[in-house]
Scaffold this active site. Structure first.
Site, PDB file in Angstrom:
ATOM      1  N   ASP A  75       0.883  -1.170   0.000  1.00  0.00           N
ATOM      2  CA  ASP A  75       0.000   0.000   0.000  1.00  0.00           C
ATOM      3  C   ASP A  75       0.920   1.219   0.000  1.00  0.00           C
ATOM      4  O   ASP A  75       1.687   1.423   0.950  1.00  0.00           O
ATOM      5  CB  ASP A  75      -0.873  -0.030   1.261  1.00  0.00           C
ATOM      6  CG  ASP A  75      -1.867   1.132   1.303  1.00  0.00           C
ATOM      7  OD1 ASP A  75      -1.606   2.177   0.680  1.00  0.00           O
ATOM      8  OD2 ASP A  75      -2.903   0.980   1.981  1.00  0.00           O
ATOM      9  N   TYR A 168      -8.740  15.008  -7.981  1.00  0.00           N
ATOM     10  CA  TYR A 168      -7.903  14.137  -8.820  1.00  0.00           C
ATOM     11  C   TYR A 168      -7.035  14.994  -9.748  1.00  0.00           C
ATOM     12  O   TYR A 168      -5.818  14.800  -9.844  1.00  0.00           O
ATOM     13  CB  TYR A 168      -8.816  13.211  -9.636  1.00  0.00           C
ATOM     14  CG  TYR A 168      -8.116  12.313 -10.632  1.00  0.00           C
ATOM     15  CD1 TYR A 168      -7.579  11.096 -10.241  1.00  0.00           C
ATOM     16  CD2 TYR A 168      -7.998  12.679 -11.979  1.00  0.00           C
ATOM     17  CE1 TYR A 168      -6.949  10.262 -11.159  1.00  0.00           C
ATOM     18  CE2 TYR A 168      -7.375  11.862 -12.899  1.00  0.00           C
ATOM     19  CZ  TYR A 168      -6.847  10.653 -12.485  1.00  0.00           C
ATOM     20  OH  TYR A 168      -6.210   9.833 -13.396  1.00  0.00           O
TER      21      TYR A 168
HETATM   22  N1  LIG Z   1      -7.545   5.027 -17.390  1.00  0.00           N
HETATM   23  C1  LIG Z   1      -7.375   6.260 -17.823  1.00  0.00           C
HETATM   24  O1  LIG Z   1      -8.055   6.749 -18.734  1.00  0.00           O
HETATM   25  C2  LIG Z   1      -6.310   7.115 -17.216  1.00  0.00           C
HETATM   26  C3  LIG Z   1      -6.079   8.355 -17.813  1.00  0.00           C
HETATM   27  C4  LIG Z   1      -5.089   9.170 -17.295  1.00  0.00           C
HETATM   28  C5  LIG Z   1      -4.326   8.731 -16.232  1.00  0.00           C
HETATM   29  N2  LIG Z   1      -4.570   7.511 -15.661  1.00  0.00           N
HETATM   30  C6  LIG Z   1      -3.714   7.095 -14.558  1.00  0.00           C
HETATM   31  O2  LIG Z   1      -3.150   5.848 -14.857  1.00  0.00           O
HETATM   32  C7  LIG Z   1      -2.850   5.148 -13.653  1.00  0.00           C
HETATM   33  C8  LIG Z   1      -3.471   3.779 -13.678  1.00  0.00           C
HETATM   34  O3  LIG Z   1      -4.884   3.904 -13.748  1.00  0.00           O
HETATM   35  P1  LIG Z   1      -5.843   2.765 -14.340  1.00  0.00           P
HETATM   36  O4  LIG Z   1      -6.743   3.406 -15.290  1.00  0.00           O
HETATM   37  O5  LIG Z   1      -5.026   1.592 -14.763  1.00  0.00           O
HETATM   38  O6  LIG Z   1      -6.708   2.432 -13.036  1.00  0.00           O
HETATM   39  P2  LIG Z   1      -6.906   1.068 -12.225  1.00  0.00           P
HETATM   40  O7  LIG Z   1      -7.882   1.373 -11.153  1.00  0.00           O
HETATM   41  O8  LIG Z   1      -7.215  -0.034 -13.148  1.00  0.00           O
HETATM   42  O9  LIG Z   1      -5.462   0.810 -11.603  1.00  0.00           O
HETATM   43  C9  LIG Z   1      -4.996   1.500 -10.483  1.00  0.00           C
HETATM   44  C10 LIG Z   1      -4.253   0.488  -9.615  1.00  0.00           C
HETATM   45  O10 LIG Z   1      -3.711   1.177  -8.475  1.00  0.00           O
HETATM   46  C11 LIG Z   1      -3.928   0.339  -7.337  1.00  0.00           C
HETATM   47  N3  LIG Z   1      -3.918   1.103  -6.104  1.00  0.00           N
HETATM   48  C12 LIG Z   1      -4.862   1.981  -5.669  1.00  0.00           C
HETATM   49  N4  LIG Z   1      -4.527   2.429  -4.451  1.00  0.00           N
HETATM   50  C13 LIG Z   1      -3.334   1.857  -4.127  1.00  0.00           C
HETATM   51  C14 LIG Z   1      -2.479   1.938  -2.992  1.00  0.00           C
HETATM   52  N5  LIG Z   1      -2.790   2.694  -1.928  1.00  0.00           N
HETATM   53  N6  LIG Z   1      -1.322   1.227  -3.000  1.00  0.00           N
HETATM   54  C15 LIG Z   1      -1.007   0.445  -4.056  1.00  0.00           C
HETATM   55  N7  LIG Z   1      -1.795   0.309  -5.140  1.00  0.00           N
HETATM   56  C16 LIG Z   1      -2.949   1.007  -5.168  1.00  0.00           C
HETATM   57  C17 LIG Z   1      -5.294  -0.318  -7.605  1.00  0.00           C
HETATM   58  O11 LIG Z   1      -5.510  -1.455  -6.798  1.00  0.00           O
HETATM   59  C18 LIG Z   1      -5.185  -0.610  -9.087  1.00  0.00           C
HETATM   60  O12 LIG Z   1      -4.619  -1.883  -9.340  1.00  0.00           O
HETATM   61  C19 LIG Z   1      -3.365   6.051 -12.523  1.00  0.00           C
HETATM   62  O13 LIG Z   1      -2.304   6.842 -12.043  1.00  0.00           O
HETATM   63  C20 LIG Z   1      -4.383   6.910 -13.219  1.00  0.00           C
HETATM   64  O14 LIG Z   1      -4.607   8.115 -12.532  1.00  0.00           O
HETATM   65  C21 LIG Z   1      -5.547   6.692 -16.132  1.00  0.00           C
END
Ligand SMILES: NC(=O)c1ccc[n+]([C@@H]2O[C@H](COP(=O)([O-])OP(=O)(O)OC[C@H]3O[C@@H](n4cnc5c(N)ncnc54)[C@H](O)[C@@H]3O)[C@@H](O)[C@H]2O)c1
Length: 257
Positions: A75, A168
């Site tokens: 975490d 965010y």
């Molecule tokens: N999906 C999109 O369109 C998008 C766009 C821009 C940026 N992002 C960024 O990309 C990254 C990944 O996002 P995603 O879309 O794959 O989302 P996701 O929810 O699929 O993945 C996020 C991961 O982070 C983990 N996580 C959350 N809190 C945590 C903690 N305290 N400790 C360890 N792990 C933790 C979750 O369990 C999950 O596996 C993020 O930083 C998100 O802000 C995503």
């Protein structure tokens, strides 16, 4: 012809074999894509997340495909977990070269009228403060070896201002500013720190928006974790050694800055 130029082109700038990387939030979505691509390029991957089941599944699939990867329950808001993860990378693989700060959470499309102080504090802490703290735990390792590549995942939300979830967006904007500021201090120790600010990517995080914005994306589709992972692999490799403090925006041309 300049002889050095000829010799230089023989150097494989994209080679990552034998490097070791920590990828946070590697169980799902973009993080899983990054872990998979780095492992495919020969990187020893330490994959951390709080969702143990999905993490085991992702790591199992990558290992079954021949990748060198280790799952760690970490975490990012728990300092002892962060320390344990760094120690594991160093003990198991003998070195640490790359940190990918990908783990994050979003607010599910919150408008400002629905915002509460605890929600604000939670996302600023998770998406910005925890990124800063992870970097500061890795910093002594990178400083001592005079080398390191840090890639922080921000978001287009930090730049475009039209995605709601102001907490965010503010945290992700902070990640861009933090990376730029630390780049100035880290450069003398050959620690490179850059940010990736993706547009919409097909993961569970964007389910509320799916299908809404495709018309605004020049390449005609929402991004995939692979699109983002390729950018991260570039920023983790020597091919990006002239980049630090930069923000790269893989977004299919949906917005251009
Ligand atoms: N999906 C999109 O369109 C998008 C766009 C821009 C940026 N992002 C960024 O990309 C990254 C990944 O996002 P995603 O879309 O794959 O989302 P996701 O929810 O699929 O993945 C996020 C991961 O982070 C983990 N996580 C959350 N809190 C945590 C903690 N305290 N400790 C360890 N792990 C933790 C979750 O369990 C999950 O596996 C993020 O930083 C998100 O802000 C995503």
């Amino acid at each position: 012809m300049n002889k050095n130029y000829v010799i230089d082109t023989m150097f494989d700038y994209f080679q990552l074999e034998g490097k070791t990387a920590i990828v946070t939030g590697a169980a799902n979505g973009i993080g899983a894509g990054i872990a998979s691509m780095l492992a495919g390029l020969g990187v020893n991957v330490v994959a951390c997340d709080i969702e143990d089941g999905p993490l085991e599944k992702t790591v199992g699939a990558i290992a079954a495909a021949g990748g060198e990867i280790t799952a760690v329950h970490c975490d990012i808001s728990v300092p002892a977990d962060v320390e344990k993860t760094i120690a594991l990378a160093l003990n198991k693989y003998g070195a640490l070269h790359i940190l990918v700060n990908n783990a994050a959470g979003c607010g599910g499309g919150k408008k400002i009228d629905d915002m509460t102080d605890p929600e604000w504090d939670r996302l600023i802490n998770l998406n910005l403060t925890c990124v800063y703290k992870f970097i500061m735990k890795v910093y002594p390792v990178f400083k001592a070896q005079k080398y390191g590549k840090i890639v922080n995942i921000s978001s287009g939300a930090a730049i475009t201002g039209d995605w709601s979830d102001p907490h965010y967006a503010a945290a992700k904007g902070g990640v861009i500013s933090l990376s730029r500021e630390l780049a100035v201090e880290f450069a003398k120790d050959h620690i490179y720190i850059n940010t990736v600010a993706p547009g919409l990517v097909q993961t569970r995080m964007v389910l509320p928006w799916e299908g809404v914005e495709e018309n605004n994306i020049l390449v005609g589709r929402i991004g995939t974790p692979k699109d983002i992972a390729a950018t991260v692999a570039f920023l983790a490799s020597a091919a990006s050694d002239y980049f630090t403090g930069q923000t790269i925006c893989p977004n299919g041309g949906s917005w251009m800055y």
